[in-house]
Design an enzyme around this catalytic site. Structure first.
Site, PDB file in Angstrom:
ATOM      1  N   ASN B 161      54.668  26.272  49.136  1.00 57.48           N
ATOM      2  CA  ASN B 161      54.861  24.777  48.576  1.00 57.48           C
ATOM      3  C   ASN B 161      56.284  24.675  48.600  1.00 57.48           C
ATOM      4  O   ASN B 161      57.124  25.494  48.175  1.00 57.48           O
ATOM      5  CB  ASN B 161      54.233  24.684  47.380  1.00 57.48           C
ATOM      6  CG  ASN B 161      54.596  23.110  46.715  1.00 57.48           C
ATOM      7  OD1 ASN B 161      53.943  22.045  47.534  1.00 57.48           O
ATOM      8  ND2 ASN B 161      55.145  23.099  45.868  1.00 57.48           N
ATOM      9  N   VAL B 162      56.729  23.408  48.970  1.00 56.22           N
ATOM     10  CA  VAL B 162      58.183  23.031  48.833  1.00 56.22           C
ATOM     11  C   VAL B 162      58.159  21.615  48.124  1.00 56.22           C
ATOM     12  O   VAL B 162      57.576  20.649  48.626  1.00 56.22           O
ATOM     13  CB  VAL B 162      58.722  22.811  50.324  1.00 56.22           C
ATOM     14  CG1 VAL B 162      60.239  22.604  50.037  1.00 56.22           C
ATOM     15  CG2 VAL B 162      58.534  23.979  51.074  1.00 56.22           C
ATOM     16  N   GLY B 163      58.400  21.402  46.819  1.00 52.87           N
ATOM     17  CA  GLY B 163      58.405  20.506  46.035  1.00 52.87           C
ATOM     18  C   GLY B 163      59.899  20.184  45.438  1.00 52.87           C
ATOM     19  O   GLY B 163      60.473  20.760  45.216  1.00 52.87           O
ATOM     20  N   HIS B 183      50.964  19.415  40.211  1.00 54.76           N
ATOM     21  CA  HIS B 183      51.711  19.598  41.245  1.00 54.76           C
ATOM     22  C   HIS B 183      51.411  20.983  41.642  1.00 54.76           C
ATOM     23  O   HIS B 183      51.129  21.828  41.024  1.00 54.76           O
ATOM     24  CB  HIS B 183      53.210  19.615  40.902  1.00 54.76           C
ATOM     25  CG  HIS B 183      53.673  18.151  40.968  1.00 54.76           C
ATOM     26  ND1 HIS B 183      54.612  17.623  40.055  1.00 54.76           N
ATOM     27  CD2 HIS B 183      53.477  17.167  41.623  1.00 54.76           C
ATOM     28  CE1 HIS B 183      54.730  16.356  40.215  1.00 54.76           C
ATOM     29  NE2 HIS B 183      54.012  15.992  41.380  1.00 54.76           N
ATOM     30  N   GLU B 274      65.421   9.373  33.842  1.00 59.23           N
ATOM     31  CA  GLU B 274      64.125   9.275  34.968  1.00 59.23           C
ATOM     32  C   GLU B 274      64.066   8.084  35.441  1.00 59.23           C
ATOM     33  O   GLU B 274      64.781   6.950  35.264  1.00 59.23           O
ATOM     34  CB  GLU B 274      62.749   9.757  34.413  1.00 59.23           C
ATOM     35  CG  GLU B 274      62.732  11.073  34.033  1.00 59.23           C
ATOM     36  CD  GLU B 274      62.537  11.897  35.262  1.00 59.23           C
ATOM     37  OE1 GLU B 274      62.350  11.400  36.340  1.00 59.23           O
ATOM     38  OE2 GLU B 274      62.115  13.134  35.289  1.00 59.23           O
TER      39      GLU B 274
END
Lengths: 84, 472
Positions: B161-163, B183, B274
């Site tokens: 995974n690349v997040g 995720h 955020e």
């Protein structure tokens, strides 16, 4: 690397658990950076007094010492699976 | 055209006059955030490269707003800068179907390992970290890509995974990792943690824009961000192995931080400004112990300003939110024409669809609310007819004004999953779904008869001619 001294008061949680974590890497002495080992806050000496001065900080962003341990856990710690 | 590295893309942005070299002195706080926010307010929101940073003279550069504009996004997709957002949407949708054609290749002595630091690591002194918003709990990596593997399938690239997750550098060699439980990265960590193991992790900063986009996209668990990036670029994506673990990282990354997630412990993190434009609360999250740092010579530290919209964050994840929802709807509802979920990561979703029968618009809305992303994010769902452009808000408002019967077409589903960073989500994680069906009623539903005025110049021929006259 900056010398570690852990007796400095954190400007956010007021614990005496902050330390000098870094200094300007170009050797200019432009700033120092402090971190708190308890609430993990960090601040740089060149930031405004609303950040670096305990008496001028916005109280809505202060941290109660008790809150640090009791705050919502985003990813609960799972139970260990049996080694079997 | 593809870009192997951030530097290649910056060269292209410069060629297109979408890059500012900011050479005046810059303080890390508050100048960096002020400069980047001001840049986003400019027409075309150019990228900004700063090289005169207080305390880092001759030692550090910062770049931001790299994917800040739709012109930049068009270049990333291999299009001309005048491509409309809708055209970019369909370009990305087409590339989505080319996943199977993607591939990777490995290179030796990669640029990302030109310099290796494996002792006395102090991230605060290595890179120009800065406070992104005034009341953040510390110094954040706002555009770092986190690479992890499934410990049961270490050789399966598809599930690596690349997040893009939020990370606070809390101590010289410790980083807090804020990753939502749903995720893929959190799933990897949980599996290792259940066995009492520290999971290897790599954090990549300063990567090609196509990878940053795909890492921001909610892919299926067994879809590779690297393969998708290759599909966008049209050539194999170049990877390298980390020095201290088996993770794959982009060979041309500016910076790679290797470390391990500490199992069985949580640490106080936040607050952080955020994308809803407000501060999130503090939480207990994972910590990463840094083991090694590698980087290119004279690395460029890439950052992203996130705050009240419109910011680079909104552009970066706009289409990468819209396209997956479109694909998921289209799979079972082929009448769906287009999806615009560009605002605040899809908190509002606008869908254009043809109708099959009365009430179909509402049915499409409920499907949106059950897509993987829509479950928690999509709280306002607007459905318009297939000939309305969901990227044209003037047309969308027209449809609401001239199609919606409030007693029949507006629905609120109460107490559904919500997105905890949305300040209206109360308690955090719970919310309501608002459905506005702005489609023309279809049999057996009905509306009093009326005659539509035909659209003119639907092929755009006259518009093109007029633009030619205007531009000589």
């Amino acid at each position: 690397m900056a010398e570690k001294n852990t007796n400095i008061q954190c400007v956010r949680c007021l614990s005496e658990t902050a330390y000098l974590a870094a200094s300007a890497p170009d050797g200019s002495g432009a700033w120092d950076l402090y971190c708190c080992s308890y609430c993990n806050y960090g601040w740089r000496t060149t930031e405004g007094s609303e950040i670096t001065d305990v008496t001028k900080r916005d109280p809505r962003f202060s941290v109660d010492k008790n809150e640090v341990e009791s705050v919502f856990c985003l990813n609960p710690i799972p139970k260990l699976l049996n080694k079997e | 055209m593809s870009y192997k590295s951030l530097r290649d893309f910056l060269s292209k942005l410069e060629e297109e006059k979408l890059l500012i070299h900011y050479t005046d002195p810059v303080s890390l706080e508050p100048d960096v955030r002020t400069i980047l926010a001001a840049g986003m307010n400019m027409k075309d929101s150019p990228a900004i490269l700063m090289n005169n940073i207080d305390g880092f003279l001759g030692k550090g550069r910062i770049v931001g707003n790299v994917c800040g504009s739709w012109k930049s996004n068009a270049l990333m997709l291999g299009m001309q800068t005048d491509a409309t957002v809708k055209e970019q949407f369909f370009r990305m949708s087409d590339l989505w179907d080319k996943y199977i054609e993607g591939s990777v290749t490995y290179i030796e002595q990669p640029p990302c390992q030109e310099v290796v630091v494996d002792e006395n690591i102090n991230l605060f002194e290595l890179f120009p970290l800065h406070r992104v918003n005034e009341h953040d709990g510390g110094f954040y990596l706002s555009k770092g890509l986190v690479v992890t593997k499934d410990i049961d399938e270490p050789d399966n690239l598809a599930v690596e995974n690349v997040g893009v997750y939020r990370m606070q550098v809390q101590h010289p060699d410790v980083i807090a990792l804020h990753v939502m439980p749903f995720h893929d990265g959190a799933r990897h960590i949980k599996k290792a943690e259940e066995r009492g193991e520290a999971l290897p992790v790599a954090i990549c900063i300063g990567v090609p824009p196509s990878l940053a986009t795909m890492a921001s996209t909610p892919l299926d668990y067994n879809q590779s961000e690297y393969i998708f990036t290759s599909a966008i670029d049209g050539e194999p994506f170049e990877l390298a192995k980390c020095i201290g673990n088996d993770l794959d990282v982009p060979a041309h990354a500016e910076i790679v931080i290797e470390g391990e997630v500490i199992p069985g412990k949580r640490f106080y993190e936040g607050p952080f400004g955020e994308f809803p434009g407000s501060y999130s609360g503090a939480k207990q999250v994972f910590n990463i112990k840094v083991k090694r740092v590698t980087h290119r010579k004279d690395p460029i530290f890439e950052t992203l300003y996130i705050g009240r919209p419109w910011t680079e964050h909104d552009t970066l994840i706009g289409l990468s939110t819209s396209v997956p929802i479109y694909k998921q709807l289209k799979a079972t509802m082929p009448e769906v024409k287009c999806v615009n979920a560009n605002f605040q990561h899809g908190l509002s979703v606008i869908v254009a669809t043809d109708l099959k029968f009365g009430g179909y618009g509402k049915t499409v809305a409920m499907r949106v609310a059950t897509t993987p992303h829509g479950i928690s994010y999509a709280k306002n769902i607007i459905i318009v007819d297939g000939d309305v452009d969901p990227f044209n808000l003037e047309q969308v408002i027209w449809a609401i004004n001239c199609r919606v019967r409030a007693d029949k077409d507006v629905t609120v589903i109460q107490n559904t999953p919500g997105f905890q960073l949305d300040p209206t989500s109360n308690p955090p994680g719970m919310g309501n779904k608002l459905i506005i069906d702005a489609t023309t009623p279809e049999y057996p539903d009905s509306i009093r008869p009326f005659q539509m005025i035909d659209l003119l110049d639907t092929e755009g021929t006259m518009q093109t001619k007029l633009e030619g006259m205007l531009n000589g």
